[in-house]
Design a protein around this motif. Structure first.
Motif, PDB file in Angstrom:
ATOM      1  N   LEU C 185       6.153 -26.137  -5.208  1.00 22.08           N
ATOM      2  CA  LEU C 185       4.912 -26.744  -4.728  1.00 22.08           C
ATOM      3  C   LEU C 185       4.075 -27.249  -5.886  1.00 22.08           C
ATOM      4  O   LEU C 185       3.489 -28.336  -5.832  1.00 22.08           O
ATOM      5  N   MET C 186       4.042 -26.483  -6.926  1.00 19.17           N
ATOM      6  CA  MET C 186       3.262 -26.888  -8.083  1.00 19.17           C
ATOM      7  C   MET C 186       3.834 -28.138  -8.707  1.00 19.17           C
ATOM      8  O   MET C 186       3.103 -29.067  -9.067  1.00 19.17           O
ATOM      9  N   LEU C 187       5.158 -28.155  -8.859  1.00 17.22           N
ATOM     10  CA  LEU C 187       5.776 -29.346  -9.424  1.00 17.22           C
ATOM     11  C   LEU C 187       5.444 -30.570  -8.578  1.00 17.22           C
ATOM     12  O   LEU C 187       5.111 -31.632  -9.093  1.00 17.22           O
ATOM     13  N   ASP C 188       5.503 -30.371  -7.271  1.00 18.71           N
ATOM     14  CA  ASP C 188       5.182 -31.490  -6.395  1.00 18.71           C
ATOM     15  C   ASP C 188       3.741 -31.940  -6.578  1.00 18.71           C
ATOM     16  O   ASP C 188       3.419 -33.123  -6.476  1.00 18.71           O
ATOM     17  N   GLY C 189       2.893 -30.989  -6.823  1.00 16.01           N
ATOM     18  CA  GLY C 189       1.500 -31.358  -7.072  1.00 16.01           C
ATOM     19  C   GLY C 189       1.344 -32.154  -8.358  1.00 16.01           C
ATOM     20  O   GLY C 189       0.412 -32.945  -8.500  1.00 16.01           O
ATOM     21  N   LEU C 190       2.274 -31.945  -9.259  1.00 14.87           N
ATOM     22  CA  LEU C 190       2.161 -32.599 -10.560  1.00 14.87           C
ATOM     23  C   LEU C 190       2.808 -33.997 -10.573  1.00 14.87           C
ATOM     24  O   LEU C 190       2.537 -34.805 -11.468  1.00 14.87           O
ATOM     25  N   ARG C 191       3.636 -34.242  -9.604  1.00 11.24           N
ATOM     26  CA  ARG C 191       4.397 -35.501  -9.605  1.00 11.24           C
ATOM     27  C   ARG C 191       3.482 -36.712  -9.559  1.00 11.24           C
ATOM     28  O   ARG C 191       2.433 -36.704  -8.948  1.00 11.24           O
ATOM     29  N   ALA C 192       3.954 -37.751 -10.181  1.00  6.78           N
ATOM     30  CA  ALA C 192       3.215 -39.015 -10.126  1.00  6.78           C
ATOM     31  C   ALA C 192       3.080 -39.439  -8.670  1.00  6.78           C
ATOM     32  O   ALA C 192       3.895 -39.056  -7.827  1.00  6.78           O
ATOM     33  N   ARG C 193       2.022 -40.225  -8.422  1.00  8.81           N
ATOM     34  CA  ARG C 193       1.890 -40.826  -7.092  1.00  8.81           C
ATOM     35  C   ARG C 193       1.470 -39.852  -6.001  1.00  8.81           C
ATOM     36  O   ARG C 193       1.525 -40.123  -4.831  1.00  8.81           O
ATOM     37  N   THR C 194       1.074 -38.686  -6.344  1.00  9.19           N
ATOM     38  CA  THR C 194       0.617 -37.772  -5.302  1.00  9.19           C
ATOM     39  C   THR C 194      -0.820 -38.112  -4.956  1.00  9.19           C
ATOM     40  O   THR C 194      -1.528 -38.767  -5.715  1.00  9.19           O
ATOM     41  N   GLY C 195      -1.219 -37.545  -3.875  1.00  7.28           N
ATOM     42  CA  GLY C 195      -2.492 -37.750  -3.201  1.00  7.28           C
ATOM     43  C   GLY C 195      -3.737 -38.024  -4.006  1.00  7.28           C
ATOM     44  O   GLY C 195      -3.930 -39.115  -4.591  1.00  7.28           O
ATOM     45  N   THR C 196      -4.583 -37.045  -4.028  1.00  6.51           N
ATOM     46  CA  THR C 196      -5.979 -37.185  -4.377  1.00  6.51           C
ATOM     47  C   THR C 196      -6.255 -37.016  -5.859  1.00  6.51           C
ATOM     48  O   THR C 196      -5.632 -36.194  -6.523  1.00  6.51           O
ATOM     49  N   PRO C 197      -7.230 -37.751  -6.326  1.00  4.44           N
ATOM     50  CA  PRO C 197      -7.637 -37.574  -7.720  1.00  4.44           C
ATOM     51  C   PRO C 197      -8.206 -36.193  -7.950  1.00  4.44           C
ATOM     52  O   PRO C 197      -8.869 -35.628  -7.074  1.00  4.44           O
ATOM     53  N   LEU C 198      -7.952 -35.662  -9.110  1.00  5.61           N
ATOM     54  CA  LEU C 198      -8.490 -34.335  -9.424  1.00  5.61           C
ATOM     55  C   LEU C 198      -9.933 -34.471  -9.889  1.00  5.61           C
ATOM     56  O   LEU C 198     -10.325 -35.510 -10.410  1.00  5.61           O
ATOM     57  N   PRO C 199     -10.704 -33.434  -9.721  1.00  7.96           N
ATOM     58  CA  PRO C 199     -12.089 -33.464 -10.210  1.00  7.96           C
ATOM     59  C   PRO C 199     -12.100 -33.405 -11.732  1.00  7.96           C
ATOM     60  O   PRO C 199     -11.203 -32.833 -12.339  1.00  7.96           O
ATOM     61  N   GLY C 200     -13.124 -34.043 -12.323  1.00 15.21           N
ATOM     62  CA  GLY C 200     -13.268 -33.965 -13.784  1.00 15.21           C
ATOM     63  C   GLY C 200     -12.239 -34.812 -14.515  1.00 15.21           C
ATOM     64  O   GLY C 200     -11.601 -35.690 -13.938  1.00 15.21           O
ATOM     65  N   ARG C 201     -12.035 -34.495 -15.775  1.00 18.91           N
ATOM     66  CA  ARG C 201     -11.084 -35.249 -16.586  1.00 18.91           C
ATOM     67  C   ARG C 201      -9.961 -34.325 -17.028  1.00 18.91           C
ATOM     68  O   ARG C 201     -10.106 -33.095 -17.008  1.00 18.91           O
ATOM     69  N   PRO C 202      -8.866 -34.918 -17.424  1.00 22.75           N
ATOM     70  CA  PRO C 202      -7.722 -34.092 -17.845  1.00 22.75           C
ATOM     71  C   PRO C 202      -8.127 -33.039 -18.864  1.00 22.75           C
ATOM     72  O   PRO C 202      -8.944 -33.310 -19.749  1.00 22.75           O
ATOM     73  N   ILE C 203      -7.544 -31.883 -18.723  1.00 20.94           N
ATOM     74  CA  ILE C 203      -7.745 -30.833 -19.718  1.00 20.94           C
ATOM     75  C   ILE C 203      -6.734 -31.082 -20.826  1.00 20.94           C
ATOM     76  O   ILE C 203      -5.531 -31.055 -20.582  1.00 20.94           O
TER      77      ILE C 203
END
Lengths: 216, 216, 216, 216
Positions: C185-203
């Motif tokens: 599930l985590m990998l899927d969350g990391l994949r390009a082209r997934t849903g929603t923008p994350l809050p804030g900026r990349p860590i």
DNA sequence: TATGAATGAGTTTTCATTCAT
DNA sequence: GATGAATGAAAACTCATTCAT
């Protein structure tokens, strides 16, 4: 508020007092003098607070129980004298039937702390003296009637039987026959005309009282 | 075959172990089995940690002391038989000189908790049996030689003297003469040809062992 | 005596050192960082004394284990980059196969005490930076190849997987399939082209290092 | 029917009880389940004695806190379902806003000892089941509405988020943005229509309950 | 007045660390 | 150098006694 000994007590208060003493006596006998105060209170059916209202601390309670026992024993001793057909019978009765002695023994003889405590207590001392006095009467009479060996004093009796009574009671019911037999052996040791002279001189009740005063 | 458990101990460790056991024995005898572990450690001249390294908890220590006492008593009993000129003399010697019995009595007889503990301990049980067996030999011999009354068994002796020995020892030195006399009275009770038959039948050592097994 | 890092060690000494570190790693992973030192020593087959000769106190040991883990991870990260066919594959390999991370996670993330400790340790910091640097390379490459979403940084990866790895390991073997799925599930969350923008900026990895310096 | 156990408590006692539980919750969350009992008592503004009066030992306290947390979570889960406009929103709300989960996670998931403890606790089990049941409702609804990927079960959600929540909370405020982002990544991993199939089959809540029963 | 809750000092037990062998 | 015994400070827990209700 300095009124008579235990006069002005509300009915329930007096009842509580009685229950506490009874419970304490039982529990001390069963478990020894180190039972938690809460245990005593619970058995008496009261809260700890109530217990502490009557007895400012554990020592006071122990003292009270001991006093009561001693006074019971003193009374029983007198009755034994009055109601027995011979001095020997009185002796046997006193020694065998005085169930209170169990508690007494538990308290007075098991721990030297407790012993010292009692030495400071006027009422306890009075009863103790009373017991020893009666015991001396019995001893004298028994020796006159020729049933008790001549080389023992009231103090010897007190010592021997305090030993016997130290047996943790109530718990080892199975030991009762064994104890009855031990009791018999002791009585036989005390009978007139038995074997060997004892070392030293008779322990009198004055010896015991003196020792008490000395603090041991 | 007796080597076994306590072999590979460093010199100082062995010394400490000995001191701990000695201290425990003394303190138990003086104060009873409820003394703080720190007190024991201090008396032994070690830290609490050391004590706990040897004995995982208080119970283990009590057990060890009891074992040791029992085994000492067993040895003393055997020596008494071998070195005494008569069975009666052996009996008297065993009973009077066995100072260890004091600790034993404190531990085994005062509190039923402790008693139960010992029942679970194979080594303690073995020594206990040994004592009782030797005691029976003495009893038999004494009855054959006509010095001990016939209606008592080894168990009776054990009971009577455990009572005598329960006296808090070491503390009340002032009582010693009184105790010597009580001891004499008991011996006189045990002598052949004394008065009255005892109730029931002799308590044998099997009775005591059975009781131990029953747990009661 | 200030010689090289771990040069002049007798053969057995070196062996002991290795065993201690291995044991510590295992036990920390199994039981957490609070295991008794004796337990660690026992598992390593040495006495506590030996353990303390190498590591003056628990903290030193923890630090050493953490250093080792971090340096293993850094090496593994480099290998993952070199031996994988794609950046995404490298990421997956790094994250899944790095068993060391378990220990690392246990130590660094579970308790903030431990975390602080590592911040003071130059060598640990160096390895940590190395890991993060390699991770950034992987992240950059994966984003260039279009497999990793663009709005995450090396720091995000580190955080997500430190969470995953915090799972108390070794104990709940039955959970392994469940963990594999969570990993997916985590990998899927990391994949390009997934849903929603994350809050804030990349860590970024600088964020993590800065935080480390701040003491957090 | 919900009255029951904690009724007849004096006003101050109830207050103390509340303070203890609150303090415990906080401290467990901050420091883990190994904080000294005195620390908890101090934070609650009571003496150790008071704490031990309510909870006979540390385990009892941990259990109580866990129960409470679980029951709070169950309630929050129900509210999330009722008050959210979509199943997906309910899921997000439940997962993000349930602060209690932090404590829960600390207690249930960090140490397997604690986990086992809860398995023996009927009330805790009941709440746990309730949470999982509600979670399943949410999962089902979200999958029907097409927002949650079809190949996950309530158990998967529980696992993923227990991981997320294991983060030592409250202490690392600086990490919060990073955690928010990790949270977002996980949600994206859960969204319908995402990439790769997960290994195995969905973890249902029955799986988790069964595991609990098995003890493993 | 009775109650039982709260307190805190005292005990038991554990474990990090030091030290003798 | 290795070992495991000794130490003592710290944590868990109990219970006599006080105090709020």
């Amino acid at each position: 508020m300095v009124a008579g000994p235990e006069v002005k007590l509300r009915a329930d208060a007096r009842r509580n007092l009685g229950q506490i003493l009874a419970a304490a006596r039982t529990v001390f006998a069963e478990t020894g003098p180190d039972v938690p105060m809460e245990e005593i209170a619970r058995r008496a059916g009261v809260g700890v607070g109530t217990l502490y209202r009557r007895f400012p601390d554990r020592e006071a309670l122990v003292r009270a129980v001991a006093r009561e026992s001693l006074s019971d024993v003193a009374a029983e001793a007198r009755r034994a004298v009055e109601e027995s057909s011979s001095a020997w019978a009185a002796l046997v009765r006193l020694l065998r039937h005085s169930r209170q002695l169990h508690v007494l023994a538990q308290l007075t003889l098991l721990s030297s702390r407790t012993r010292e405590m009692l030495c400071d207590d006027a009422e306890a001392r009075r009863s103790y003296r009373e017991v020893l006095t009666t015991l001396r009467e019995i001893v004298n009479a028994a020796q006159r009637e020729g049933t008790l060996r001549d080389d023992v004093g009231a103090g010897d009796i007190a010592v021997v039987f305090s030993l016997l009574l130290k047996q943790t009671p109530a718990t080892h019911t199975s030991d009762l026959p064994a104890l009855e037999r031990a009791f018999g052996l002791m009585l036989d040791g005390l009978r007139a005309r038995t074997g060997t002279p004892l070392p030293g001189r008779p322990i009198t009740e004055e010896d015991l009282l003196a020792e008490e005063t000395r603090g041991s």
